[in-house]
Design an enzyme around this catalytic site. Structure first.
Site, PDB file in Angstrom:
ATOM      1  N   HIS A   1       0.815  -1.219   0.000  1.00 45.68           N
ATOM      2  CA  HIS A   1       0.000   0.000   0.000  1.00 45.68           C
ATOM      3  C   HIS A   1       0.845   1.263   0.000  1.00 45.68           C
ATOM      4  O   HIS A   1       2.038   1.264   0.333  1.00 45.68           O
ATOM      5  CB  HIS A   1      -0.973   0.005   1.179  1.00 45.68           C
ATOM      6  CG  HIS A   1      -0.324   0.123   2.537  1.00 45.68           C
ATOM      7  ND1 HIS A   1      -0.063   1.339   3.135  1.00 45.68           N
ATOM      8  CD2 HIS A   1       0.100  -0.820   3.415  1.00 45.68           C
ATOM      9  CE1 HIS A   1       0.481   1.131   4.323  1.00 45.68           C
ATOM     10  NE2 HIS A   1       0.592  -0.166   4.521  1.00 45.68           N
TER      11      HIS A   1
ATOM     12  N   CYS B   1       2.385  -5.205   6.864  1.00 45.13           N
ATOM     13  CA  CYS B   1       2.132  -4.893   5.457  1.00 45.13           C
ATOM     14  C   CYS B   1       3.353  -4.186   4.860  1.00 45.13           C
ATOM     15  O   CYS B   1       4.269  -3.789   5.581  1.00 45.13           O
ATOM     16  CB  CYS B   1       0.892  -4.021   5.323  1.00 45.13           C
ATOM     17  SG  CYS B   1      -0.646  -4.896   5.702  1.00 45.13           S
TER      18      CYS B   1
END
Length: 508
Positions: free
Chosen positions: A399, A418
């Site tokens: 992301h 992440c």
């Protein structure tokens, strides 16, 4: 040096080294063969290739035995020599080659099959893999290929076909030999923990020269002055270690230089083992993340077409190793906050500073069972403007992030697991390039609107999250990263335990 070299075939690797500086197996076909009286080896039935996300190995069932032709005397001598040498060269055994000449034919066959499985699919058993090691080697059954090789008298070809045939793996084989030679020469002494600056002179500078020359043949071992040539050598070393190449020899640089050669050898061997877990063939279009180096590289075939810095999981919030497929990109994604992050970080901030959540764009959502969860609006989302989704068992993804300052650091292990991206807009444009309805004007308009939209890609792209702490160039010069998760040490200990266990079993 880059952390993405592992994926390339040999010619592409050579081309790549010319363009970048600083992270599977399609084995040669086994020939088929002619047969004297056989040895029978029980042979598992190969399973269909499992899905891309593999967190547990496929359990093979047992079928008809494979007939292994009797080894001739010359074949037995050749096989004993080949395996003894290959065990050492491929990092499966420490010390000098062992003498296998006295083994019976049956014992030598067991050794050969054990070696083949170890070098092709690794030493570990299913129970040795931790949850975060989400990549598993494909089932491999060496008996048919070995039988072919015996019948056709092509044992050398069979031995050569077994390791991962990739330039990055070959480079680590060379690197392992270099570091073993350093160990045989006595290794290196630790440098004192005193900063050494450009222009300094004296015994410390001479000791620094000698230490750098162990890994960098271009360094002169004479002279006690920190001159321009030594400054360049220090910067080369700092790049190899993933440090800021400022040229000053400070605490971090000295710590990396003082890692013993024996530990570097174990680190190389651990990374070689991970190569053996990779799929039989990497997809032509793929995204690869080196977790330890915090770098993302996009490949088209064997060619790297984009590279960027990343931020990966901090120790305690490890980014897992896995293989999956990116099929869509969420534009203007809201952040559905994991309960672990909400409970540990966000609810305490709200209690300490009432109104914090509202100011940061969070909504409190009632789950209907008395519990509450948090969602951050897309306008203030910690995910930025782009979220790259792929199915996995760990709830991780790639992301964007509004916090760009993290990319200026050399230590970029700071996320909750992440992977944050330095250039997500460029990555999104590249991955949507073949999707007619999502060309750049459509992407830009959607981002500007602030609406949350999922853009489905016309061509899905494979994604590999991998943990590489040692990687080498074609000359065997190795670049190292720290082992932030302790996975090298853990893997090395598991390999050594299994190696000892199997060595004993081949004697029984």
């Amino acid at each position: 040096m880059t952390a993405s070299l592992f994926s390339m075939n040999r010619p592409a690797f050579a081309r790549f080294l010319g363009t970048l500086a600083a992270g599977s197996l399609v084995a040669t076909p086994l020939m088929a063969q002619v047969a004297p009286p056989p040895v029978l080896v029980p042979q598992p039935v190969p399973q269909a290739t499992p899905p891309a996300i593999t967190t547990t190995p496929v359990a093979p069932s047992v079928a008809a035995p494979v007939a292994i032709p009797t080894l001739g005397e010359a074949q037995a001598r050749q096989l004993a020599t080949l395996i003894a040498q290959a065990e050492v060269a491929q990092g499966l055994r420490q010390g000098p080659p062992r003498d296998l000449s006295g083994l019976s034919s049956a014992a030598l066959v067991r050794v050969a099959l054990d070696y083949a499985h170890a070098v092709h699919a690794g030493r570990l058993d299913a129970s040795d893999f931790t949850k975060d090691w989400g990549i598993r080697p494909q089932p491999f059954y060496p008996a048919p290929g070995f039988a072919d090789a015996v019948r056709r008298d092509r044992l050398a070809d069979w031995i050569a076909s077994l390791p991962p045939p990739y330039a990055g793996y070959d480079a680590l084989v060379k690197g392992l030999a270099r570091y073993r030679a350093m160990a045989a020469a006595g290794g290196w002494s630790s440098l004192p923990s005193t900063t050494i600056n450009f222009g300094a002179s004296g015994p410390q500078v001479l000791a620094l020269r000698k230490r750098l020359a162990m890994e960098d043949p271009a360094v002169s071992t004479t002279g006690d002055r920190f001159d321009d040539d030594l400054l360049a050598a220090v910067r080369r070393a700092q790049r190899r270690y993933g440090l800021n190449p400022v040229g000053t020899v400070g605490t971090q640089t000295i710590a990396m230089l003082n890692v013993p050669v024996s530990q570097r050898i174990r680190q190389i061997m651990a990374n070689m083992e991970r190569w053996r877990w990779l799929p039989q063939q990497l997809e032509a279009k793929r995204v690869q993340v080196n977790i330890a180096a915090a770098v993302l590289t996009v490949f088209d075939g064997d060619n790297p077409v984009m590279s960027m810095k990343a931020v990966t999981g901090r120790p305690g919030n490890e980014t897992p190793m896995l293989v999956s497929t990116i099929r869509s990109i969420v534009l203007n994604p809201p952040w559905n906050v994991p309960s672990s992050i909400a409970n540990k970080e966000l609810w305490p901030k709200e209690r300490a500073n009432p109104g914090y959540l509202k100011r940061a764009g969070f909504r409190v959502i009632d789950n209907g069972d008395g519990s509450k969860r948090l969602q951050q609006s897309s306008e203030k989302s910690a995910l930025g403007r782009y979220k790259f989704d792929f199915p996995n068992d760990f709830a991780v993804y790639l992301h964007d992030t509004p916090a760009q300052s993290g990319f200026s650091k050399f230590d970029r292990l700071a996320s909750h697991g992440c992977v944050r991206l330095e250039k997500p807009a460029e990555l999104a444009s590249l991955m949507l390039k073949t999707t007619p309805e999502w060309q750049q004007p459509q992407i830009d308009a959607t981002i500007a609107s602030g609406k949350t939209v999922r853009a489905t890609m016309a061509e899905p792209v494979a994604v590999y999250l991998l943990y590489w702490t040692a990687f080498a160039n074609a000359d065997g010069q190795v670049g190292f990263r720290e082992d932030p998760y302790g996975w090298d040490a853990l893997l090395a200990s598991k390999i050594e335990a299994r190696s000892a266990e199997r060595a004993q079993s081949t004697k029984d």
